[in-house]
Design an enzyme around this catalytic site. Structure first.
Site, PDB file in Angstrom:
ATOM      1  N   LYS A 216      10.776  15.818  26.580  1.00 50.41           N
ATOM      2  CA  LYS A 216      10.764  16.101  28.015  1.00 50.41           C
ATOM      3  C   LYS A 216       9.313  16.324  28.455  1.00 50.41           C
ATOM      4  CE  LYS A 216      10.336  19.172  30.891  1.00 50.41           C
ATOM      5  NZ  LYS A 216       9.735  18.451  32.009  1.00 50.41           N
ATOM      6  N   GLU A 297       3.004  27.104  21.575  1.00 47.96           N
ATOM      7  CA  GLU A 297       1.552  27.224  21.765  1.00 47.96           C
ATOM      8  C   GLU A 297       1.285  27.471  23.242  1.00 47.96           C
ATOM      9  OE1 GLU A 297      -0.496  27.692  19.275  1.00 47.96           O
ATOM     10  OE2 GLU A 297       1.364  27.572  18.136  1.00 47.96           O
ATOM     11  N   CYS A 331      -6.543  24.905  27.402  1.00 48.92           N
ATOM     12  CA  CYS A 331      -6.174  26.219  26.884  1.00 48.92           C
ATOM     13  C   CYS A 331      -7.378  26.835  26.181  1.00 48.92           C
ATOM     14  CB  CYS A 331      -5.001  26.083  25.921  1.00 48.92           C
ATOM     15  SG  CYS A 331      -5.325  24.870  24.651  1.00 48.92           S
ATOM     16  N   GLU A 426      -5.193  34.051  32.908  1.00 52.47           N
ATOM     17  CA  GLU A 426      -5.568  32.638  32.741  1.00 52.47           C
ATOM     18  C   GLU A 426      -5.528  31.942  34.104  1.00 52.47           C
ATOM     19  OE1 GLU A 426      -2.880  29.833  30.773  1.00 52.47           O
ATOM     20  OE2 GLU A 426      -4.576  29.075  29.620  1.00 52.47           O
TER      21      GLU A 426
HETATM   22  P1  NAP Z   1       4.016  24.975  31.811  1.00 56.58           P
HETATM   23  O1  NAP Z   1       4.159  25.089  33.259  1.00 56.58           O
HETATM   24  O2  NAP Z   1       4.461  26.098  30.957  1.00 56.58           O
HETATM   25  O3  NAP Z   1       4.790  23.639  31.395  1.00 56.58           O
HETATM   26  C1  NAP Z   1       4.806  23.144  30.071  1.00 56.58           C
HETATM   27  C2  NAP Z   1       6.046  22.336  29.858  1.00 56.58           C
HETATM   28  O4  NAP Z   1       7.177  23.204  29.969  1.00 56.58           O
HETATM   29  C3  NAP Z   1       6.267  21.259  30.900  1.00 56.58           C
HETATM   30  O5  NAP Z   1       6.825  20.135  30.274  1.00 56.58           O
HETATM   31  C4  NAP Z   1       7.244  21.894  31.858  1.00 56.58           C
HETATM   32  O6  NAP Z   1       8.022  20.978  32.582  1.00 56.58           O
HETATM   33  C5  NAP Z   1       8.109  22.646  30.872  1.00 56.58           C
HETATM   34  N1  NAP Z   1       8.902  23.720  31.489  1.00 56.58           N
HETATM   35  C6  NAP Z   1       8.678  24.394  32.638  1.00 56.58           C
HETATM   36  N2  NAP Z   1       9.650  25.307  32.849  1.00 56.58           N
HETATM   37  C7  NAP Z   1      10.495  25.204  31.804  1.00 56.58           C
HETATM   38  C8  NAP Z   1      11.691  25.879  31.435  1.00 56.58           C
HETATM   39  N3  NAP Z   1      12.211  26.853  32.178  1.00 56.58           N
HETATM   40  N4  NAP Z   1      12.304  25.497  30.301  1.00 56.58           N
HETATM   41  C9  NAP Z   1      11.785  24.521  29.517  1.00 56.58           C
HETATM   42  N5  NAP Z   1      10.672  23.854  29.810  1.00 56.58           N
HETATM   43  C10 NAP Z   1      10.032  24.188  30.939  1.00 56.58           C
HETATM   44  O7  NAP Z   1       2.504  24.653  31.385  1.00 56.58           O
HETATM   45  P2  NAP Z   1       1.539  23.543  31.962  1.00 56.58           P
HETATM   46  O8  NAP Z   1       1.106  23.933  33.321  1.00 56.58           O
HETATM   47  O9  NAP Z   1       2.148  22.191  31.764  1.00 56.58           O
HETATM   48  O10 NAP Z   1       0.333  23.620  30.940  1.00 56.58           O
HETATM   49  C11 NAP Z   1      -0.706  24.534  31.065  1.00 56.58           C
HETATM   50  C12 NAP Z   1      -0.517  25.679  30.100  1.00 56.58           C
HETATM   51  O11 NAP Z   1      -0.442  25.173  28.780  1.00 56.58           O
HETATM   52  C13 NAP Z   1      -1.692  26.641  30.096  1.00 56.58           C
HETATM   53  O12 NAP Z   1      -1.212  27.942  30.022  1.00 56.58           O
HETATM   54  C14 NAP Z   1      -2.440  26.268  28.822  1.00 56.58           C
HETATM   55  O13 NAP Z   1      -3.233  27.287  28.290  1.00 56.58           O
HETATM   56  C15 NAP Z   1      -1.311  25.898  27.928  1.00 56.58           C
HETATM   57  N6  NAP Z   1      -1.754  25.051  26.827  1.00 56.58           N
HETATM   58  C16 NAP Z   1      -1.794  25.593  25.579  1.00 56.58           C
HETATM   59  C17 NAP Z   1      -2.240  24.844  24.511  1.00 56.58           C
HETATM   60  C18 NAP Z   1      -2.293  25.414  23.128  1.00 56.58           C
HETATM   61  O14 NAP Z   1      -2.427  24.647  22.178  1.00 56.58           O
HETATM   62  N7  NAP Z   1      -2.202  26.714  22.963  1.00 56.58           N
HETATM   63  C19 NAP Z   1      -2.637  23.522  24.718  1.00 56.58           C
HETATM   64  C20 NAP Z   1      -2.567  22.996  26.016  1.00 56.58           C
HETATM   65  C21 NAP Z   1      -2.109  23.776  27.058  1.00 56.58           C
HETATM   66  P3  NAP Z   1       7.750  20.752  34.172  1.00 56.58           P
HETATM   67  O15 NAP Z   1       6.406  20.133  34.246  1.00 56.58           O
HETATM   68  O16 NAP Z   1       8.857  19.870  34.573  1.00 56.58           O
HETATM   69  O17 NAP Z   1       7.789  22.107  34.821  1.00 56.58           O
END
Ligand code: NAP
Length: 525
Positions: A216, A297, A331, A426
């Site tokens: 997804k 992560e 991140c 963040e």
């Molecule tokens: P996000 O909003 O948490 O979304 C990540 C994924 O989760 C997306 O595919 C999103 O789908 C899905 N999602 C959202 N709500 C969900 C739910 N209730 N149940 C299941 N899945 C759900 O994060 P993002 O904005 O895409 O990414 C940025 C974040 O990722 C930052 O916090 C960054 O630090 C972190 N990050 C961490 C790493 C690491 O290795 N630690 C690497 C890269 C990024 P939708 O788009 O459809 O909402």
């Protein structure tokens, strides 16, 4: 099949090497990237289906992925899957799993290697989609694709290693062995900020180990995942091993995670969503016979620390690159610069000068360093943080934003207190909080004072302090005298401590174990 196994075994014997970054100072590479951008432009705006059990399923309800540089431009339309379709995808994965798990490890690795070859061939094309869909600069897009290729190459080799005889202590009168078997059906839920690398990495690790998944993608970057799906189809991956389900995480996420046949969830994204997945997955559902495994992560509030012994020019360069590469949407981004009092003013001045030189604008042009932030929500959120920051410190450069795309200037806010909101939360955008520390010990304490623990850097020439930081700087990825972004597969396995996640160390030798279970088999002779 025998040929594929032989070829994969041969390839796995060649030591892993990171894919080189493309040199865009070469005219032929610039030309190839420009042509790929033209090609992609001609393919914008099409509608793409779900893929469940190999079947392409169109949906009446769709959503658009937009170009953040120009939100009027539609990258593509994608199906908004329903919870029922998410359930069907789990079922299709489960069916595929029954045969895929029996496919020899080398053969599975063979598919992954074939995907690496195809992605390498289509590198400029894949880069171009990222430039359009998430606003990456050429170098950032190319780095993302290189990392995706690396994950495929690395995990292919790792699976061949795990699939071979494992070293055990043998005892008299018995024959003992240990085999790594897959878990079952998984959900792969990647973020949009490394829409190539992280999506490919989590998917490849899941399937090369013999699992079948529902992928997804993030709703702001479904096109990149769609392009990867096309490649998997082209290399002949059996239907149902990867099922492609697009739609809002808020709508279909729960259905996937709570499904009793779901065995594991590989997630990378925000702290909030990660913790929610952790909680939902922990609750056993009716008919569920296992503890779901989660690989989570999450976010970071990473720091670059500078002491008075450091090469101050190089420190300022590292601070700026860590804070503003891909608009600070990593991140690993160094969103805090913690500088000791003695050199604070000098480093700050250098940081401001270097920040002012960064170009912000059209990412289809090779010389542009920074593009837009990913969407309207990010734009609003980051601008709100800049307003908060104005009350928490001195805004020294940036702070502005302009349309029609989501462009925000690289912003430096100085004299920020360690516990201020912009020093703790963040922001995930081009906003750097600069914090003054009394001395090195104070700087280290400040660096460790958030709830995250992902990356960190120290610029110092003092060997004793470097040794101290090695022990006390509590982050999953620590760097000395270099920026805190840009971990390489196989070189710096990646993952963070505390609220940054489960420290899965993507791109490391322990990673595939998270997608397997080990079975010990003893036979009396
Ligand atoms: P996000 O909003 O948490 O979304 C990540 C994924 O989760 C997306 O595919 C999103 O789908 C899905 N999602 C959202 N709500 C969900 C739910 N209730 N149940 C299941 N899945 C759900 O994060 P993002 O904005 O895409 O990414 C940025 C974040 O990722 C930052 O916090 C960054 O630090 C972190 N990050 C961490 C790493 C690491 O290795 N630690 C690497 C890269 C990024 P939708 O788009 O459809 O909402």
């Amino acid at each position: 099949m025998a040929k594929m196994i032989e070829r994969a075994s041969e390839r796995a014997r060649i030591p892993f090497k990171n894919a080189a970054f493309t040199d865009f100072s070469k005219a032929e590479n610039r030309q190839a990237q420009l042509e790929a951008l033209e090609q992609v432009k001609s393919e914008l705006g099409q509608t793409h289906p779900l893929v469940i059990g190999g079947k392409k399923i169109n949906s009446e309800k769709t959503f658009a992925s937009l170009n953040p540089s120009n939100p009027e431009q539609v990258i593509g339309y994608f199906a908004s899957a329903t919870a029922e379709q998410a359930n069907e995808a789990v079922k299709a994965a489960e069916e595929a799993f029954t045969s895929w798990k029996r496919v020899p490890a080398e053969e599975r690795a063979g598919y992954i290697f074939a995907a690496a070859d195809l992605l390498s061939q289509k590198r400029f094309y894949f880069n171009a989609w990222m430039i359009y869909e998430v606003g990456k600069s050429w170098a950032e897009a190319d780095g993302d694709t290189a990392e995706a290729i690396d994950f495929l190459e690395f995990y292919g080799r790792e699976m061949v290693r795990l699939g071979s005889d494992q070293p055990l202590t043998q005892v008299e009168g018995e024959e003992n062995k240990l085999v790594y078997i897959p878990l079952g059906v998984g959900a792969v839920i990647p973020p949009w900020n490394f829409p190539g690398a992280i999506m490919v990495g989590m998917t490849a690790a899941s399937i090369v180990t013999g699992n079948a998944v529902v992928l997804k993608p993030a709703s702001t970057s479904p096109m990149i995942a769609w392009q990867f799906m096309r490649m998997l189809e082209e290399v002949g991956l059996p239907a149902g091993v990867v099922n492609f389900v697009t739609g809002s995480g808020g709508t279909i996420g729960d259905a996937l995670i709570e499904h009793p046949r779901m065995r594991f969830i590989a997630f990378t994204g925000s702290r909030e969503v990660g913790l929610r997945i952790h909680e939902l997955a922990a609750k056993p559902q009716k008919g569920q016979v296992w503890i779901k495994r989660t690989v989570l992560e999450m976010g970071g509030k990473d720091a670059v620390v500078v002491d008075e012994t450091a090469d101050l020019d190089s420190a300022a360069t590292g601070i700026v690159a860590s804070a503003f590469g891909f608009q600070g949407q990593k991140c690993s981004a160094g969103s805090r610069a913690i500088i000791v009092e003695k050199v604070y003013d000098e480093v700050l001045q250098k940081v401001i000068e270097k920040t002012k030189k960064l170009s912000l604008g059209d990412v289809t042009q090779p010389e542009t360093y920074m593009g837009p932030v990913v969407d309207q929500n990010a734009y609003n959120k980051i601008n709100e943080y800049i307003e908060v920051g104005k009350g928490e410190g001195r805004l020294l450069t940036g702070g502005g934003h302009h349309g029609p795309g989501y462009f925000i200037e690289p912003t430096v806010i100085a004299d920020v207190a360690p516990r201020a909101r912009i020093a703790q939360e963040e922001i995930f955008g081009p906003v750097l909080a600069v914090i003054k520390a009394k001395d090195f010990d104070d700087a280290l304490a400040i660096a460790n004072s958030t709830e995250y623990g992902l990356t960190g850097a120290l610029y110092s020439r003092d060997a004793a302090r470097i040794e101290q930081a090695e022990e006390e700087f509590h982050v999953g990825n620590l760097y000395f005298n270099r920026k805190c972004t840009g971990a390489l597969v196989g070189v710096q396995p990646f993952g963070g401590f505390n609220m940054s996640g489960t420290d899965s160390k993507a791109g490391g030798h322990d990673y595939l174990l998270l997608f397997t279970q080990a079975k010990s088999i003893a036979t009396k002779k």
